[in-house]
Design an enzyme around this catalytic site. Structure first.
Site, PDB file in Angstrom:
ATOM      1  N   CYS A  36      -6.057  12.248  12.191  1.00  0.00           N
ATOM      2  CA  CYS A  36      -6.516  10.880  11.973  1.00  0.00           C
ATOM      3  C   CYS A  36      -6.394  10.185  13.329  1.00  0.00           C
ATOM      4  O   CYS A  36      -5.858  10.760  14.275  1.00  0.00           O
ATOM      5  CB  CYS A  36      -5.699  10.180  10.907  1.00  0.00           C
ATOM      6  SG  CYS A  36      -4.099   9.732  11.512  1.00  0.00           S
ATOM      7  N   ARG A  69      -0.635  14.369  13.044  1.00  0.00           N
ATOM      8  CA  ARG A  69       0.068  14.119  11.780  1.00  0.00           C
ATOM      9  C   ARG A  69       0.036  15.330  10.849  1.00  0.00           C
ATOM     10  O   ARG A  69      -0.585  15.332   9.792  1.00  0.00           O
ATOM     11  CB  ARG A  69      -0.508  12.873  11.107  1.00  0.00           C
ATOM     12  CG  ARG A  69      -0.277  11.651  12.002  1.00  0.00           C
ATOM     13  CD  ARG A  69      -0.845  10.396  11.454  1.00  0.00           C
ATOM     14  NE  ARG A  69      -0.105   9.971  10.272  1.00  0.00           N
ATOM     15  CZ  ARG A  69      -0.570   9.007   9.481  1.00  0.00           C
ATOM     16  NH1 ARG A  69      -1.729   8.457   9.727  1.00  0.00           N
ATOM     17  NH2 ARG A  69       0.126   8.646   8.423  1.00  0.00           N
ATOM     18  N   LYS A  80       0.854  -1.205   0.000  1.00  0.00           N
ATOM     19  CA  LYS A  80       0.000   0.000   0.000  1.00  0.00           C
ATOM     20  C   LYS A  80       0.879   1.240   0.000  1.00  0.00           C
ATOM     21  O   LYS A  80       0.670   2.163  -0.784  1.00  0.00           O
ATOM     22  CB  LYS A  80      -0.880   0.002   1.251  1.00  0.00           C
ATOM     23  CG  LYS A  80      -1.577   1.333   1.519  1.00  0.00           C
ATOM     24  CD  LYS A  80      -2.510   1.284   2.703  1.00  0.00           C
ATOM     25  CE  LYS A  80      -1.822   1.546   4.002  1.00  0.00           C
ATOM     26  NZ  LYS A  80      -1.541   2.952   4.295  1.00  0.00           N
ATOM     27  N   ARG A  87      -8.848  -0.648   4.266  1.00  0.00           N
ATOM     28  CA  ARG A  87      -8.016   0.432   3.703  1.00  0.00           C
ATOM     29  C   ARG A  87      -6.647  -0.119   3.305  1.00  0.00           C
ATOM     30  O   ARG A  87      -6.056   0.339   2.344  1.00  0.00           O
ATOM     31  CB  ARG A  87      -7.777   1.531   4.751  1.00  0.00           C
ATOM     32  CG  ARG A  87      -9.002   2.299   5.121  1.00  0.00           C
ATOM     33  CD  ARG A  87      -8.647   3.493   5.959  1.00  0.00           C
ATOM     34  NE  ARG A  87      -7.647   4.325   5.274  1.00  0.00           N
ATOM     35  CZ  ARG A  87      -7.250   5.514   5.731  1.00  0.00           C
ATOM     36  NH1 ARG A  87      -7.734   5.971   6.861  1.00  0.00           N
ATOM     37  NH2 ARG A  87      -6.361   6.216   5.077  1.00  0.00           N
TER      38      ARG A  87
END
Ligand code: EPZ
Length: 422
Positions: A118, A123, A22, A402
């Site tokens: 998140c 972040r 990913k 995800r």
């Protein structure tokens, strides 16, 4: 909202194929913005985040197509592209920030929504902005968007020496893509060394970029005038492979991971061997065998090649049912213990204090209903469910989707009693 129903207590045996990474596919999809030529990616994993990134580029005007069953995808980013990334798409995936560097490099302007927080921490993207400003970009933040452009009279970014306050993986990737088309030389001083960085660099080199030192903390990029198309194979996902290694170590069994790259997992494999798992690595495969309770292992997450933060939650699940007490220190993110409370619902004995978690190993977890909060926390709860007594329901598994390509089908294929319920 989909759930997973798991009945624990079964060993895992057989073979499983590791998908493309990913965290390599996402920047490599963005690299297609750097040229008007067609770019072909193979071994792209089937993930929600990849679908989101495709949608983001499609929304700008990139023609995207899938090819065949082996994760083939092609991208054509025309000169007429609209270099904007709207909040509706960016808010679901922080990695959207990866369009900023290539859009600035090729089009000289970009409007990208700030990612928003998140689950695992605030972040920010301040280092991305700082580095691109060092390359001559004018970036202002207004109405929740980063609005970037080149100064009057300048048609290209210029090479710069960039030293970020901390190692940043997507920051390094943004700078690599921006510098590939900048004027002159760029030096990245404390560059990230995660294997996805060299994989991206090799793709950029195949497009005509001049890059040296990728995979070390110091990368040199000599800008070129234009980049052409390429075909690139996405590197195997080391975190998916590590997740399966932890699962087999926890449940016991004997599994071969096809396409697993042991050389990308040294820190994790060392810890699993210390715990008592037998791990054999060969050309394009990793074999893991384990039986009975392993020995709990303390560790602290650090940048690559250290123990990866993306494996912290999964290894903690193993420590919960291992013998002895272990200490886990999370040094990368300020809030990456969201899985702890859910593991405690399964009977785990864990105390946290800031960045440190202390786990007292017990011999059995009890199945229960738990809730996924972020991608790797979901994987941790699946591993716990595989070893818990009775039935475990993991809710909100869109988090899992995800970043894992058909996780429950792969686990069922090696003997797990697991099914998705709508
Ligand atoms: C990448 O995120 C990965 N995501 C993450 O994987 C991974 O956990 C992380 O690197 C660390 O290895 C992708 O590659 C798409 P960072 P990234 O920038 O780049 C701070 C997963 O599970 N920071 O290396 O966003 C940041 O807050 C995901 O697959 C700033 O302060 O992480 C963090 O504390 C989760 N300002 C630290 O640096 C910045 O501008 C490292 O973050 C950038 C980062």
């Amino acid at each position: 909202m989909d759930k997973l129903r798991i009945t624990g207590g079964r060993p895992l045996n057989g073979e499983v194929t590791i998908s493309g990474a990913k965290n390599a596919a996402l920047p490599e999809i963005c690299a297609s913005l750097l040229t008007a030529d067609p770019v072909y990616l193979n071994n792209v994993p089937r993930l929600r985040d990849v679908a989101t990134m495709r949608l983001l580029l499609d929304n700008m005007g990139v023609q995207t197509e899938t090819h065949g069953e082996r994760g083939g995808m092609s991208f054509v980013a025309p000169d007429s592209l609209n270099p904007e990334a709207p909040y509706e798409l960016v808010k679901t995936m922080r990695a959207s920030v990866l369009v900023l560097g290539p859009l600035l490099a090729r089009f000289g302007r970009a409007k990208v929504s700030l990612p928003g927080g998140c689950a695992i921490g605030s972040r920010p993207v301040d280092q991305h902005i700082k580095g691109l400003q060092a390359m001559g970009a004018e970036i202002v933040v207004e109405h929740g968007y980063m609005v970037a452009q080149l100064p009057q009279g300048r048609s290209r970014l210029k090479g710069a020496r960039i030293a970020t306050d901390m190692v940043t993986v997507t920051g390094t990737e943004n700078f690599l893509m921006a510098a590939a088309l900048a004027e002159g030389e760029t030096v990245l001083e404390n560059a990230a060394q995660e294997p996805e960085i060299p994989d991206l660099a090799e793709m950029l080199i195949a497009m005509g970029a001049k890059i040296e030192g990728h995979g070390t903390s110091r990368i040199h990029i000599q800008g070129v005038d234009r980049l052409h198309g390429c075909t690139h194979q996405v590197v195997a996902d080391r975190i998916e492979a590590g997740t399966f290694l932890c699962a087999v170590a926890a449940t016991g069994g004997d599994v071969v991971l096809r396409h697993g790259r042991a050389d990308h997992l040294d820190a994790v494999i060392d810890k699993l061997r210390d715990a008592g798992a037998e791990i054999e690595a060969g050309d394009g495969f990793i074999r893991v065998r384990a039986s009975g309770r392993l020995k709990a292992q303390s560790f602290r997450t650090t940048e690559y090649p250290g123990f990866p933060t993306d494996m912290q939650a999964q290894f903690m699940a193993l420590n919960c049912i291992a013998t002895g007490t272990s200490k886990v220190t999370e040094t990368i993110f300020e809030n990456r213990f969201m899985h702890v409370n859910e593991l405690v619902r399964l009977g785990a004995k864990i105390q946290t204090d800031g960045k440190v978690a202390v786990i007292e190993g017990i011999d059995r977890l009890q199945g229960a209903t738990v809730m996924a909060t972020d991608l790797r926390a979901s994987a941790s709860l699946v591993i716990a469910g595989l070893v818990a007594e009775g039935e475990t329901i993991v809710d909100r598994i869109y988090h899992l989707d995800r970043g894992y390509d058909q996780m429950e089908a792969k686990l069922r294929g090696i003997g797990a009693d697991i099914e998705r319920i709508k």
